[in-house]
Design an enzyme around this catalytic site. Structure first.
Site, PDB file in Angstrom:
ATOM      1  N   GLY A   1      30.343   0.973 -49.366  1.00 47.92           N
ATOM      2  CA  GLY A   1      31.573   1.343 -48.662  1.00 47.92           C
ATOM      3  C   GLY A   1      31.323   2.363 -47.563  1.00 47.92           C
ATOM      4  O   GLY A   1      32.104   3.302 -47.382  1.00 47.92           O
ATOM      5  N   ALA A   2      30.248   2.147 -46.797  1.00 48.24           N
ATOM      6  CA  ALA A   2      29.890   3.158 -45.783  1.00 48.24           C
ATOM      7  C   ALA A   2      30.533   2.887 -44.426  1.00 48.24           C
ATOM      8  O   ALA A   2      30.249   3.593 -43.470  1.00 48.24           O
ATOM      9  CB  ALA A   2      28.377   3.218 -45.621  1.00 48.24           C
ATOM     10  N   ASN A   3      31.394   1.884 -44.346  1.00 46.25           N
ATOM     11  CA  ASN A   3      32.002   1.597 -43.039  1.00 46.25           C
ATOM     12  C   ASN A   3      33.162   2.540 -42.714  1.00 46.25           C
ATOM     13  O   ASN A   3      33.638   2.563 -41.577  1.00 46.25           O
ATOM     14  CB  ASN A   3      32.480   0.139 -42.952  1.00 46.25           C
TER      15      ASN A   3
ATOM     16  N   TYR B   1      43.372   3.067 -61.675  1.00 49.02           N
ATOM     17  CA  TYR B   1      42.534   3.911 -60.817  1.00 49.02           C
ATOM     18  C   TYR B   1      41.934   5.065 -61.630  1.00 49.02           C
ATOM     19  O   TYR B   1      40.733   5.329 -61.565  1.00 49.02           O
ATOM     20  CB  TYR B   1      43.341   4.456 -59.626  1.00 49.02           C
TER      21      TYR B   1
ATOM     22  N   SER C   1      36.627  11.325 -59.073  1.00 49.46           N
ATOM     23  CA  SER C   1      37.872  11.870 -58.512  1.00 49.46           C
ATOM     24  C   SER C   1      38.534  12.792 -59.529  1.00 49.46           C
ATOM     25  O   SER C   1      38.333  12.641 -60.744  1.00 49.46           O
ATOM     26  CB  SER C   1      38.827  10.703 -58.205  1.00 49.46           C
TER      27      SER C   1
ATOM     28  N   GLY D   1      35.585   6.385 -43.957  1.00 49.71           N
ATOM     29  CA  GLY D   1      35.830   7.548 -44.817  1.00 49.71           C
ATOM     30  C   GLY D   1      34.587   8.349 -45.184  1.00 49.71           C
ATOM     31  O   GLY D   1      33.722   8.642 -44.356  1.00 49.71           O
ATOM     32  N   ILE D   2      34.532   8.675 -46.459  1.00 51.25           N
ATOM     33  CA  ILE D   2      33.484   9.547 -46.976  1.00 51.25           C
ATOM     34  C   ILE D   2      32.110   8.880 -46.878  1.00 51.25           C
ATOM     35  O   ILE D   2      31.105   9.533 -46.558  1.00 51.25           O
ATOM     36  CB  ILE D   2      33.829   9.880 -48.450  1.00 51.25           C
TER      37      ILE D   2
END
Ligand SMILES: NC(=O)c1ccc[n+]([C@@H]2O[C@H](COP(=O)([O-])OP(=O)(O)OC[C@H]3O[C@@H](n4cnc5c(N)ncnc54)[C@H](OP(=O)(O)O)[C@@H]3O)[C@@H](O)[C@H]2O)c1
Length: 307
Positions: free
Chosen positions: A22-24, A178, A151, A26-27
């Site tokens: 998920g590096a595309n 979540y 989280s 946000g964090i």
């Protein structure tokens, strides 16, 4: 108060290979920028080639000559995870840091390609399978680390092994799913660290959480039809993605970090601030639950870790 830990503290990462899920955005994106800035080779593991290419271009513009590669990965598909691991392993001999960052939050009930509830399937089972498939590279790379992004929502998480995946939507709420997935990220981290300790390969596992950061995560919200409005508002209220990335970065590279540590922002309520070692709740440290989750994850994904 100790000295603030900032991205300037990152030492030279030349020669290191890092995967970020998920590096595309946000964090994950901010983490990729900092790893690249410090000379690492980064693999952007994302599900959407268009978004990933855009992220690669932006980073290459900022850091000409960046060692950056996109390999497609959809954590909601075991087939895609296997394909990703195969492609990575046929091109790379080492894996210094696996940053299990990707996540979805508060979506309507749905299922992954393999029939797992979507949030648990993506946030926990997908990363469980990915890490298992990459163990051979991790265990042969000196000082390798697995960092999972959890989280504060884990505090609300409850494991229910009779209905771990909210079968057919039974007892499903977006928040329950979540928070369970984020509790699972911590149970996984502590369990895999216990397993690592009994081996002599020297791999360690750590976790991090960003507090609250203005990212695209809220776009997933099942009730969010106004993300165009929420995004700018979030930027005014919450800390930046770059600040939110610091706990992950510290867990990934701080030479003082030890296996099983959990980093989060040091400000009030761990919502913002510079990263420090933080604690997690007792449920996340429940060794029986961790073992049950591990065994169920193996059964569900069909992935068994190397001894
Ligand atoms: N932002 C916060 O305040 C906050 C707070 C606590 C924890 N976190 C955690 O931080 C992590 C990063 O989130 P973020 O805030 O940076 O949000 P984000 O900007 O939405 O990033 C999430 C990333 O995960 C990717 N992703 C989602 N499903 C995927 C799948 N099936 N396969 C591969 N990639 C997938 C997204 O891809 P697409 O772009 O294709 O959707 C995106 O790149 C998450 O684990 C989240 O739970 C965030």
């Amino acid at each position: 108060m100790g000295e603030k830990w900032t991205a300037d503290k990152i030492l030279d990462l030349s020669g290191k290979t890092i995967i970020i899920t998920g590096a595309n955005s946000g964090i994950g994106y901010e983490s990729a920028r900092e790893f690249i800035r410090n000379g690492a080779e980064v693999i952007i593991a994302s599900r959407d080639p268009i978004k990933a290419d855009r992220a690669v271009l932006r980073i290459e513009e900022e850091f000409p000559g960046a060692k950056l590669k996109f390999i497609e990965l959809n954590l909601a598909s075991l087939e895609s995870i296997r394909k990703f691991a195969g492609e990575f392993k046929s091109n790379y001999d080492r894996l210094d840091i696996l940053l299990n960052n990707a996540g979805i939050m508060m979506v309507l009930y749905g299922e992954t390609e393999d029939g797992f509830e979507y949030t648990m399937g993506t946030n926990h089972l997908g990363h469980f399978a990915l890490t298992g498939l990459l163990m051979d590279r991790l265990s042969t790379t000196p000082g390798a680390r697995v960092v999972s992004v959890a989280s504060n929502a884990h505090y609300a998480g409850k494991m229910d092994f009779n209905n771990l995946l909210f079968e057919n939507g039974h007892e499903y709420t977006p928040m329950k799913a979540y928070s369970r997935s984020k509790l699972a990220n911590l149970l996984f981290t502590y369990e895999i660290q216990r397993r690592f300790q009994s081996r002599d390969h020297g791999v360690i596992a750590l976790a991090a959480h960003p507090g609250i950061a203005a990212t695209s995560l809220a776009n997933h919200l099942f009730f969010n039809k106004i993300s165009w409005l929420i995004q700018p508002a979030m930027k005014l209220i919450f800390q930046s993605s770059a600040m939110g990335a610091l706990p992950s970065l510290r867990a990934a590279v701080d030479p003082e970090a030890r296996g099983g540590m959990y980093y989060g922002p040091g400000g009030r309520g761990e919502k913002s601030g510079y990263p420090i070692v933080v604690d997690s709740n007792s449920a996340s440290k429940d060794e029986k639950d961790a073992l049950r989750l591990w065994e169920r994850s193996e059964e569900l994904t069909g992935i068994r870790y190397l001894d």
